[in-house]
Write an enzyme that holds these catalytic residues in place. Structure first.
Site, PDB file in Angstrom:
ATOM      1  N   GLN A 101       9.931   0.916   7.156  1.00 12.84           N
ATOM      2  CA  GLN A 101       9.406  -0.350   7.466  1.00 12.84           C
ATOM      3  C   GLN A 101      10.157  -1.274   6.844  1.00 12.84           C
ATOM      4  O   GLN A 101       8.958  -2.623   7.325  1.00 12.84           O
ATOM      5  CB  GLN A 101       7.942  -0.292   7.309  1.00 12.84           C
ATOM      6  CG  GLN A 101       6.911   0.525   7.071  1.00 12.84           C
ATOM      7  CD  GLN A 101       5.261   1.023   7.240  1.00 12.84           C
ATOM      8  OE1 GLN A 101       5.334   0.158   5.990  1.00 12.84           O
ATOM      9  NE2 GLN A 101       5.048   2.415   6.965  1.00 12.84           N
ATOM     10  N   HIS A 169       5.684   0.023   3.534  1.00 14.77           N
ATOM     11  CA  HIS A 169       4.377  -0.927   2.919  1.00 14.77           C
ATOM     12  C   HIS A 169       5.184  -2.653   2.028  1.00 14.77           C
ATOM     13  O   HIS A 169       5.066  -2.448   0.628  1.00 14.77           O
ATOM     14  CB  HIS A 169       3.168  -0.423   1.812  1.00 14.77           C
ATOM     15  CG  HIS A 169       2.447   0.942   2.634  1.00 14.77           C
ATOM     16  ND1 HIS A 169       2.270   1.640   0.976  1.00 14.77           N
ATOM     17  CD2 HIS A 169       2.506   1.072   3.157  1.00 14.77           C
ATOM     18  CE1 HIS A 169       1.578   2.057   2.334  1.00 14.77           C
ATOM     19  NE2 HIS A 169       1.697   2.260   3.615  1.00 14.77           N
ATOM     20  N   GLU A 261      -8.610  -2.394   6.551  1.00 14.05           N
ATOM     21  CA  GLU A 261      -9.090  -4.431   5.530  1.00 14.05           C
ATOM     22  C   GLU A 261      -8.936  -5.541   6.674  1.00 14.05           C
ATOM     23  O   GLU A 261      -8.197  -5.601   6.490  1.00 14.05           O
ATOM     24  CB  GLU A 261      -9.729  -4.396   4.394  1.00 14.05           C
ATOM     25  CG  GLU A 261     -10.230  -2.701   3.852  1.00 14.05           C
ATOM     26  CD  GLU A 261      -9.885  -2.655   1.632  1.00 14.05           C
ATOM     27  OE1 GLU A 261      -8.550  -4.024   1.925  1.00 14.05           O
ATOM     28  OE2 GLU A 261     -10.106  -1.845   1.025  1.00 14.05           O
ATOM     29  N   TYR A 271      -9.266  -6.531  -5.523  1.00 10.61           N
ATOM     30  CA  TYR A 271      -9.849  -5.093  -4.069  1.00 10.61           C
ATOM     31  C   TYR A 271      -9.827  -4.046  -4.596  1.00 10.61           C
ATOM     32  O   TYR A 271      -9.996  -3.482  -3.985  1.00 10.61           O
ATOM     33  CB  TYR A 271      -8.838  -5.983  -3.278  1.00 10.61           C
ATOM     34  CG  TYR A 271      -9.015  -7.842  -2.800  1.00 10.61           C
ATOM     35  CD1 TYR A 271      -8.465  -8.651  -3.221  1.00 10.61           C
ATOM     36  CD2 TYR A 271     -10.548  -7.906  -1.769  1.00 10.61           C
ATOM     37  CE1 TYR A 271      -9.183  -9.861  -3.432  1.00 10.61           C
ATOM     38  CE2 TYR A 271     -10.685  -8.824  -1.964  1.00 10.61           C
ATOM     39  CZ  TYR A 271      -9.979  -9.915  -2.856  1.00 10.61           C
ATOM     40  OH  TYR A 271     -10.237 -11.064  -2.175  1.00 10.61           O
ATOM     41  N   TYR A 282      -3.718  10.571   2.120  1.00  4.70           N
ATOM     42  CA  TYR A 282      -3.201  11.211   2.910  1.00  4.70           C
ATOM     43  C   TYR A 282      -2.668  12.704   2.807  1.00  4.70           C
ATOM     44  O   TYR A 282      -3.173  13.566   4.304  1.00  4.70           O
ATOM     45  CB  TYR A 282      -2.090  10.261   4.090  1.00  4.70           C
ATOM     46  CG  TYR A 282      -1.904   9.716   4.176  1.00  4.70           C
ATOM     47  CD1 TYR A 282      -2.550   9.827   6.487  1.00  4.70           C
ATOM     48  CD2 TYR A 282      -1.606   8.070   4.277  1.00  4.70           C
ATOM     49  CE1 TYR A 282      -2.939   8.130   6.490  1.00  4.70           C
ATOM     50  CE2 TYR A 282      -1.878   7.735   5.415  1.00  4.70           C
ATOM     51  CZ  TYR A 282      -2.215   7.173   6.672  1.00  4.70           C
ATOM     52  OH  TYR A 282      -2.525   6.427   7.242  1.00  4.70           O
TER      53      TYR A 282
END
Ligand SMILES: [Ca+2]
Ligand SMILES: [Ca+2]
Length: 414
Positions: A101, A169, A261, A271, A282
């Site tokens: 990513q 991430h 979210e 949070y 997963y």
């Protein structure tokens, strides 16, 4: 999908006839033979879609004051696109750790860009022993006469701590708020626990000054180190942060299996990830839902099944007056543009448009049109789309080329 050939033909026509609307567009649209049925579907939408350009693994974009568009490509290129004209390279972009990513990420302008020319870029940076981490650098952009430009005097003003292995991430969306501060969404790098570790700036939303220093009124400013950067904690992979018109900060983040979210971001709040999530791991392990632990701030909206939110804007333009104040979220796995309505700090999904491709980035243009970047698709690039209001046929004064949308069947569910 079944109509890809006509989709491709529409793009070819655009290349032939140029971009955006033209007075003879009815004949142009008519030339898309066989697309009539698909066009009837498209005409049900409140917008028309025009393909205006294509990029190699695009990740983010931002408009310059002159209406041109800076676009990042994940492999490391920063592009400058003159709408309807050429795409040029901006030299001097940072060296990125491309893979997974990671790569070149977000791009935003300093609030005083018109005077200081400062551009902020986020990207994945290589570390020792195969580790990686997100970083944010700023540099001065000098535009040239050929539609391109150069970055100079680069300064790295922020880094994820610690750098870890893996390439997921990063988060690393960046934003200048109305208060002039620099906000960074920092993902937990698929390491889970760092989101709760106050000695790491992973899995957090961070508030900095424009030079990367820490504002004295941050909630944990007295703790020093990276802790002082933290505004909120317990985030997983936050990929969008924006202020609404009332000055509230919101973020979107990818949940694990379920549990995407949309949060209102409140100073100092936790949070809950990975202690709570309305999704689950997963590997099958459950994560207690938010309602089991009220001490953690719960999302205003969550999605199971997921939409995979990659970016969003609060819409404020005149092109879609009914959408002012709403959030428009680009979805990856959902291949959708998702509209969310608000009532104070309450929110709900109001509408969903299947775009037929993964949507990586959403921006509102200076004219109020919506601009979408598709995600890279199988080595064939990601397209830049312009969405304009669908004018009723009887009142039509101009027509953008409408792409056939059998590849984008309407999906009004949820
Ligand atoms: Ca952007
Ligand atoms: Ca759960």
């Amino acid at each position: 999908m079944s109509n890809l050939p006509t989709f491709a033909r529409a793009a070819t026509l655009l290349a032939t006839y140029g971009v955006a609307s033209c007075s003879g567009a009815d004949s142009t649209a008519g030339a898309i033979a066989g697309a009539a049925a698909a066009e009837r579907n498209a005409s049900d939408r409140p917008f028309t879609t025009t393909v205006v350009a294509q990029f190699n693994e695009p990740w983010a974009m931002t408009f310059l004051p002159d209406g041109r568009l800076l676009v990042t490509e994940k492999k490391g290129a920063l592009k400058l696109y003159t709408i309807g004209g050429p795409v040029r390279e901006v030299t001097g972009a940072p060296t990125v750790a491309y893979g997974g990513q990671g790569g070149l990420g977000d791009v935003v302008l300093h609030p005083n860009f018109a005077k200081n020319g400062l551009v902020y870029l986020s990207y994945a940076e290589a570390g020792e022993g195969g580790t990686r981490g997100a970083a944010v650098a700023r540099a001065k952009l000098t535009l040239d006469a050929n539609g391109g430009g150069a970055l100079s005097n680069p300064q790295v003003i922020w880094r994820q701590v610690p750098k870890v292995s893996g390439s997921g991430h990063y988060g690393h969306r960046i934003l200048f708020g109305p208060d002039g501060h620099l906000w960074i969404s920092s993902g937990e790098r698929q390491q889970f626990d760092p989101a709760q570790d106050m000695n790491a700036n992973l899995g957090k939303i961070l508030r900095l000054n424009e030079d990367g220093s820490v504002p004295a009124d941050n909630p944990f400013a007295g703790k020093g180190g990276v802790t002082a950067q933290i505004w909120t904690l317990g985030h997983r992979n936050p990929l969008g942060i924006n202020f609404d018109a009332q000055g509230r900060l919101w973020n979107i983040e990818m949940g694990p299996r379920g549990g995407d979210e949309l949060n209102v971001v409140v100073r100092g709040a936790n949070y809950g990830y990975p202690i709570v999530s309305n999704g689950d791991h997963y590997d099958g392990r459950t994560i207690p839902d938010h309602d089991t632990r009220p001490e953690f701030k719960a999302p205003a909206v969550w999605w199971t099944p997921v939409i995979s939110p990659a970016s969003f804007v609060f819409y404020s333009g005149s092109e879609f007056p009914a959408w002012r104040g709403d959030a428009l979220i680009g979805g990856l796995s959902s291949k959708a543009l998702v509209r969310v309505e608000f009532d104070g700090e309450k929110a709900r999904e109001a509408e969903r448009f299947d775009m037929g491709e993964r949507i990586r980035e959403v921006e509102q243009g200076p004219d109020g049109a919506l601009w979408l970047l598709e995600d890279e698709k199988d080595g064939s690039g990601g397209r830049l789309l312009k969405l304009r209001r669908q004018v009723e046929p009887g009142r039509r004064t101009e027509t953008a080329v409408k792409l056939p949308s059998a590849a984008a069947p309407r999906m009004w569910t949820r």
